[in-house]
Scaffold this motif. Structure first.
Motif, mmCIF file in Angstrom:
data_model
loop_
_atom_site.group_PDB
_atom_site.id
_atom_site.type_symbol
_atom_site.label_atom_id
_atom_site.label_comp_id
_atom_site.label_asym_id
_atom_site.label_seq_id
_atom_site.Cartn_x
_atom_site.Cartn_y
_atom_site.Cartn_z
ATOM 1 N N SER A 1 6.667 -2.431 -0.727
ATOM 2 C CA SER A 1 5.738 -2.887 0.298
ATOM 3 C C SER A 1 4.693 -3.816 -0.323
ATOM 4 O O SER A 1 4.256 -3.608 -1.461
ATOM 5 N N ARG B 1 0.905 -5.458 0.159
ATOM 6 C CA ARG B 1 -0.360 -5.365 0.877
ATOM 7 C C ARG B 1 -0.929 -6.770 1.102
ATOM 8 O O ARG B 1 -0.937 -7.604 0.194
ATOM 9 N N GLU C 1 -5.138 -2.109 9.402
ATOM 10 C CA GLU C 1 -4.141 -1.844 8.360
ATOM 11 C C GLU C 1 -3.681 -0.401 8.459
ATOM 12 O O GLU C 1 -4.494 0.519 8.579
ATOM 13 N N GLN D 1 -0.587 2.640 7.030
ATOM 14 C CA GLN D 1 0.414 2.990 6.025
ATOM 15 C C GLN D 1 1.387 3.987 6.641
ATOM 16 O O GLN D 1 0.972 4.894 7.378
ATOM 17 N N GLN E 1 3.996 5.311 2.533
ATOM 18 C CA GLN E 1 2.743 4.558 2.512
ATOM 19 C C GLN E 1 2.960 3.044 2.466
ATOM 20 O O GLN E 1 2.243 2.308 1.774
ATOM 21 N N CYS E 2 3.964 2.589 3.196
ATOM 22 C CA CYS E 2 4.200 1.145 3.299
ATOM 23 C C CYS E 2 3.115 0.529 4.180
ATOM 24 O O CYS E 2 2.763 1.077 5.230
ATOM 25 N N TYR E 3 2.607 -0.600 3.755
ATOM 26 C CA TYR E 3 1.529 -1.250 4.497
ATOM 27 C C TYR E 3 2.062 -1.969 5.736
ATOM 28 O O TYR E 3 3.124 -2.603 5.699
ATOM 29 N N TYR F 1 0.401 -3.997 9.599
ATOM 30 C CA TYR F 1 -0.797 -4.583 10.196
ATOM 31 C C TYR F 1 -0.628 -4.622 11.703
ATOM 32 O O TYR F 1 0.294 -5.243 12.222
ATOM 33 N N ALA G 1 4.777 -6.523 8.783
ATOM 34 C CA ALA G 1 4.811 -5.913 7.455
ATOM 35 C C ALA G 1 5.645 -6.806 6.541
ATOM 36 O O ALA G 1 6.549 -7.512 7.000
#
Length: 469
Positions: A267, A269, A280, A282, A287-289, A291, A306
């Protein structure tokens, strides 16, 4: 007691707004959205209008409009004009696009070295908003392949890319699984996936009636199939950008977790400014970012995006030198009189029509032709008939026109008549082909004869609304 009153009030608001209760509950539970403000944005009747200026075709269109924070050429408009009645719209001087989706520019600038010559795939491209944005960011020797699986949507995609201008753009009409044939070919892939569309409820209230939890689940499964089909075409260390216009977790963060678990991806950020109002998130498992864009927080519609970096090793594509595609000297001399003087353009002869592409991409064109169904290859120049060229509309709106080609600047009213394919009467000493322009921007071709002017604006894209003046 307070909680019961709160949820009773929320439920009453939901029923009044007609928004799906299941969707609102999930947003409250998973993302703690400000429910009253969120619902209010869908009931107050406010509509935003935004456009993106074409950096290749500078004009005074919306010169004083407010700039968007995450897109260099994005502009907010104070009110929505009649775009159909604006010749500069037809000339490709700007594109009407939803503001949140223009965040793609910010993502690309923070995940990809755009100074390099790249190969980029926009997989689900029609009608062309993200494709034209990507085109604006790439070097002239990069390659953009815009693909659309639905055949009936391909013409509007081609038209919008034609109007944008650059010759390094190709359009294909293929199923995502066909891209397995291009293993390791692309530096970046953008997948704006088909989704349940909840992010567009404010802009398109009719979409509310089509939403259901089962539709969300079906969309999630379809998104996984699309991504699984196309991931092999991304080279090692290439960038995958995934987006939807959905609020549903199953189509967004859960897809990110699935990508992380199924493929060797990391991922990425993306830096954002707090005043933009973007949220933002996760994903739960890895915990992949991601938006999220909510219309009560940002000046735009609902959106999710993402970005990922591919870590697994891909085969290196074997792109052989293209077979000699000879254009006879006579035809080449005729055509080059119509084009800018450049050694970087290669003429291609396909079924008696001539096309222009960047010389550097000739081998890539052959490679793509052997594996995909291409609907657009660079700029279609036209046909050589005798000692003259019958120019194609693509040439008219491209960036390749020789400045010496005769141009006629039309008034606004004349331009609208031309765009409707109506009869024009002009005083001109010129005879032969001429570019019809508005404020120096080409709209299309006409041929001026002794006693009339033949309007060659394409029938399929002419203005058909009689109320446009």
């Amino acid at each position: 007691m307070f909680c019961h009153i709160k949820y009773s009030r929320i439920f009453e608001s939901i029923m009044t707004s007609k928004l799906p209760p299941a969707l609102i509950r999930s947003l409250i539970e998973n993302y703690h959205i400000e429910d009253e403000e969120f619902i209010a944005t869908h009931t107050n009747g406010e509509q935003l209008t935004s456009i993106r200026l074409n950096p290749f075709k500078h004009s005074q269109a919306f010169a004083n409009s407010e700039q968007m924070p995450w897109c260099t050429n994005g502009r907010y408009l104070a009110e929505r004009p009649s775009f159909t009645a604006d010749p500069l719209f037809h000339a490709g001087c700007y594109y009407v696009q939803e503001a949140s989706s223009m965040f793609l520019e910010h993502v690309m600038k923070n995940t990809i070295d755009l100074s390099e010559n790249l190969k980029v795939l926009d997989l689900c491209a029609a009608p062309g908003g993200k494709s034209t944005l990507i085109s604006s960011l790439l070097t002239k020797d990069s390659l953009l392949l815009a693909n659309e699986i639905i055949k009936t949507r391909v013409p509007v995609l081609c038209d919008n890319l034609n109007k944008w201008g650059p010759e390094n753009t190709f359009v294909s009409n293929n199923d995502p699984k066909d891209f397995k044939r291009l293993e390791g070919y692309f530096d970046a892939i953008v997948v704006d996936a088909p989704c349940s569309g909840s992010g567009m409820f404010r802009k398109d209230p009719a979409a509310i009636n089509e939403w259901s939890e089962s539709a969300v689940q079906l969309c999630s499964q379809r998104q996984q199939r699309i991504l699984a089909d196309v991931i092999d075409a991304l080279k090692q260390n290439g960038t995958l950008i995934y987006s939807t216009c959905s609020y549903s977790k199953q189509e967004n963060e859960e897809i990110s977790d699935w990508l992380f678990e199924t493929f060797e991806l990391e991922s990425i950020r993306i830096p954002i400014e707090s005043e933009w109002g973007i949220v933002e998130t996760q994903s739960d498992d890895h915990q992949c970012y991601g938006y999220r864009f909510y219309p009560h927080k940002v000046r735009g519609e609902g959106f999710f995006i993402a970005a990922f970096r591919k870590k697994s090793i891909s085969a290196f594509p074997q792109i052989r030198r293209a077979r000699e595609n000879t254009v006879n000297t006579k035809s080449e001399e005729i055509i080059k009189r119509w084009l800018i003087d450049s050694q970087e353009i290669r003429l291609i002869n396909l079924q008696e029509e001539f096309f222009a592409i960047p010389a550097r991409l000739e081998a890539d064109l052959s490679y793509l032709q052997s594996r995909l169904y291409l609907k657009k290859s660079g700029v279609r120049i036209g046909k050589v008939m005798g000692k003259d060229l019958v120019p194609n509309h693509e040439l008219a709106v491209s960036l390749l026109n020789n400045p010496a080609v005769h141009r006629i600047n039309l008034t606004h009213d004349q331009s609208i008549s031309y765009l409707k394919r109506e009869e024009l009467r002009l005083e001109s000493d010129h005879r032969g082909w001429a570019l019809m322009c508005f404020e120096e921007h080409p709209l299309g071709w006409a041929k001026i004869l002794d006693n009339r002017l033949n309007n060659y604006f394409p029938k399929e894209i002419r203005i058909t609304n009689p109320n446009v003046v």
